[in-house]
Design an enzyme around this catalytic site. Structure first.
Site, PDB file in Angstrom:
ATOM      1  N   HIS A 185      20.070 101.580 -11.462  1.00  0.00           N
ATOM      2  CA  HIS A 185      21.287 100.884 -11.901  1.00  0.00           C
ATOM      3  C   HIS A 185      22.402 101.152 -10.883  1.00  0.00           C
ATOM      4  O   HIS A 185      22.426 102.213 -10.249  1.00  0.00           O
ATOM      5  CB  HIS A 185      21.758 101.424 -13.264  1.00  0.00           C
TER       6      HIS A 185
ATOM      7  N   CYS B 115      26.357 106.770 -17.944  1.00  0.00           N
ATOM      8  CA  CYS B 115      25.433 105.972 -18.756  1.00  0.00           C
ATOM      9  C   CYS B 115      25.708 106.146 -20.247  1.00  0.00           C
ATOM     10  O   CYS B 115      25.417 105.258 -21.045  1.00  0.00           O
ATOM     11  CB  CYS B 115      23.987 106.370 -18.480  1.00  0.00           C
TER      12      CYS B 115
END
Lengths: 410, 276
Positions: B169, B263
């Site tokens: 990511h 996250c």
């Protein structure tokens, strides 16, 4: 060759995505063409690019398209060609796709299939050989048969943009297709080079389309030399050219004018009729050659060398010679059947036959149109033969120059 | 130099049902399970670190069977009162979206969806910097989603291809610090992406590979405070020199599922600049 178009959208310039996609294509050994690029004007405007990707075969194309998809380049759905059956022989279904003379592909069953014989103003007939294997060909209107599947509409049909002959040649600076203001010697040398190059390719043929002025200007013996030396593989002409060629070789006149002295011969106005009449007595030009009546000239050399010729008739023909095909549709079909393999066409002082031949030729055939009248060359281009390069000059001088280049005296 | 205009209000989800139940990134192994008590303690510690740093934390309800709901950064993209929910690549996480959408709808956000032909994993793959939104693609988000994202939010999107599957990511590769600086892990970007970052970020702080793989970029910035999952001394000194106060908040239980501090949070106060 396998080709597809992909589309990229978004901030593809600042994100270097467009540059990356082009690099990926090149790194894969493929080629691309930017079909459309619309760059956003402001920072927020998105940009759009349509890229045509070409690779050697289908499997490498699929692999490349998968890779490009990762970068957001999506295949544009090219659609599939719609086909409609012919119901009556010689009548196309409504909305039929009318062809150009450019290289053409048809998409059937999720694949692009090349059209083998591009010809303008025809229909595309598709047939399935093996299941899933399609063959697409151009067929003139009068030749379609009931049951033939004809492509209708524009979906799933792709044509390739025409290319001009490339290279550092006199044609490089010929920005106009037609010009009378160019050094002729250079152009003659260049055409000779193109003929030589074509002949070095296996199976490539050189076509000459001749008008009667070739004989009137005294260039008949030069064309005959080119045929005898094997530079011309195919001849298209009309009744007039063949008649005057025979007249000049048998009686020494062309339309009653002495080819040797340029003077009008008494009673010469009927000479061409006498020549035609004699050939009709023999039954064919070949028979007249066989019998020793015809002993020289272009038609004589064609018969001797086995160079096929098509003589297409017209309304005002005298005679005509027995070899002339008076049904013009049949004449065009005869010409069409001999075209595969032609890569250079020389249109020599012929208006009607040059245009008729131009209509039949794929755009990739290098076509040189030589005429003293600029309008002939323009007319050829106006009728769709955009590949024709015009040389405005006296055809007799041009052919002499070409013959000197290709058949130098021993 | 001015602080980030966002990062004072976060959405989090307690790890009641957190687990390594499947393997969808190189960090996950079902054979290495998380310790639920330790995970809960680390999560609570993160909440208090963020609050200490001056941020408000809102909490959504955990859902049984959705172990990764705890990683709220992947819920979607917040743009003022607009919420663009994620389109998860892996079916294992697709069940999270209805819960995310419900939370945002109930909290006054206008939900606008990406077409279902593309995938995009929210703030995990999209971080604002200056007048643009940097968005990653390859492992979880599609490059093609960026044009849709731009259309929905009005933001100018800069696409960055992620090149290392361990840094799957963008928020493992890139961390905006203020209006001129960002942490950047070159390991996770291809050469085009590095150029785009160079052109976008005036003063990038480059992370070496070890720092990148310790999830240093997966940090939360609250003004001049930074909450980091790890911070090697060399990096800490550089950040302190720039005026940042670093709090290291270990979240290694979540690292077993491939996530760090960032996250576990989703900034609720982001307004994407609509560049002229």
């Amino acid at each position: 060759m396998a080709t597809e178009q992909v589309e990229l959208r978004g901030h593809i310039i600042d994100s270097l995505i467009l540059a990356k996609v082009m690099d990926v294509i090149i790194d894969a050994g493929a080629d691309y063409r930017l079909v459309e690029v619309d760059i956003g004007r402001t920072n927020t405007d998105q940009s759009r690019a349509v890229i045509e990707v070409t690779t050697g075969d289908d499997s490498s194309l699929e692999a490349l398209l998968d890779e490009l998809h990762v970068h957001g380049a999506n295949r544009i759905d090219p659609g599939t060609a719609d086909v409609s059956p012919v119901e009556v022989d010689g009548v196309l279904p409504p909305g039929f796709y009318s062809t150009t003379n450019l290289p053409t592909w048809v998409r059937l069953g999720q694949r692009w299939w090349p059209v083998g014989n591009p010809e303008m103003d025809c229909a595309l007939v598709a047939s399935e050989g093996q299941p899933g294997e399609w063959v697409a060909r151009t067929v003139p209107m009068h030749r379609v048969c009931a049951g033939d599947l004809v492509v209708v509409g524009h979906s799933g049909v792709r044509v390739e943009a025409p290319n001009r002959p490339r290279g550092a040649t006199p044609f490089e600076f010929m920005t106009s297709e037609v010009s009378s203001e160019k050094p002729k010697a250079l152009i003659v040398a260049e055409v000779a080079e193109r003929v030589r190059r074509a002949r070095s390719q296996p199976g490539a043929k050189v076509l000459a389309v001749c008008g009667p002025a070739v004989i009137h200007t005294g260039a008949g013996p030069d064309v005959a030399r080119l045929v005898a030396a094997g530079w011309i593989d195919l001849l298209f002409a009309g009744n007039g050219f063949a008649t005057h060629d025979i007249e000049s070789n048998v009686l020494g006149t062309s339309l009653g004018v002495s080819v040797g002295e340029g003077t009008v011969v008494e009673g010469g106005h009927a000479n061409h009729l006498r020549a035609i009449n004699e050939i009709r007595r023999y039954g064919s030009i070949a028979a007249a050659v066989e019998a020793g009546y015809l002993r020289g000239g272009v038609m004589y050399e064609c018969v001797r060398a086995g160079v096929p010729f098509v003589l297409g008739g017209s309304l005002r023909d005298d005679g005509p010679l027995p070899d002339v095909i008076t049904d013009v549709v049949a004449a065009a079909d005869a010409m069409r059947s001999l075209l595969p393999g032609v890569s250079v066409a020389l249109m020599l002082a012929s208006t009607l036959h040059a245009i008729a031949t131009g209509n039949l030729l794929p755009a990739w055939v290098e076509t040189f149109c030589v005429d003293i009248n600029q309008a002939v060359v323009t007319k050829l281009a106006d009728r769709g033969s955009h590949q024709a390069l015009g040389v405005v000059t006296d055809v007799g001088l041009f052919i002499r120059g070409l013959c000197d280049q290709l058949c130098p005296p021993a | 130099m001015s602080e980030l205009a966002w990062g004072r209000r976060f959405l989090m989800c307690p790890p009641d049902h957190f687990d390594v139940a499947y393997e969808i990134n190189p960090w996950m192994s079902v054979e290495v399970q998380a310790d639920p008590e330790r995970a809960a303690a680390q999560w609570e510690n993160l909440v208090s670190c963020l609050r200490q740093a001056g941020a408000a934390v809102e909490v959504m309800d955990p859902v049984e069977g959705l172990p990764d709901l705890v990683f709220t950064a992947n819920a979607g993209i917040v743009n003022g009162s607009q919420f663009v929910p994620s389109r998860f690549r892996h079916p294992e996480r697709q069940g999270e979206t209805p819960h995310d959408v419900r939370w945002f709808s109930c909290h006054g956000f206008r939900v606008e969806e990406l077409p279902n032909s593309v995938t995009h994993e929210g703030a995990g793959d999209a971080l604002p910097f200056g007048s643009v939104l940097l968005s990653g693609y390859r492992f979880r988000s599609d490059a093609a989603s960026h044009a849709h994202l731009s259309r929905l939010t009005g933001a100018a999107v800069r696409s960055l291809e992620l090149s290392d599957p361990r840094l799957y990511h963008l928020d493992l590769v890139f961390c905006p610090l203020d209006d001129r600086r960002a942490l950047v892990a070159p390991l996770g970007l291809d050469r085009y992406g590095r150029k785009v970052v160079e052109a976008t970020v005036p003063e990038p702080l480059l992370l070496d590979d070890d720092q990148a793989l310790s999830f240093c970029a997966n940090s939360v910035v609250v003004g001049t405070n930074m909450v980091m999952p790890a911070c090697p001394p060399a990096l800490g000194r550089r950040l302190e020199k720039l005026g940042f106060e670093v709090a290291v908040c270990p979240v290694d239980e979540f690292q077993k599922a491939g996530g760090g501090c960032r996250c576990l949070t989703l900034a609720l106060d982001v307004s994407l600049a609509v560049a002229a």
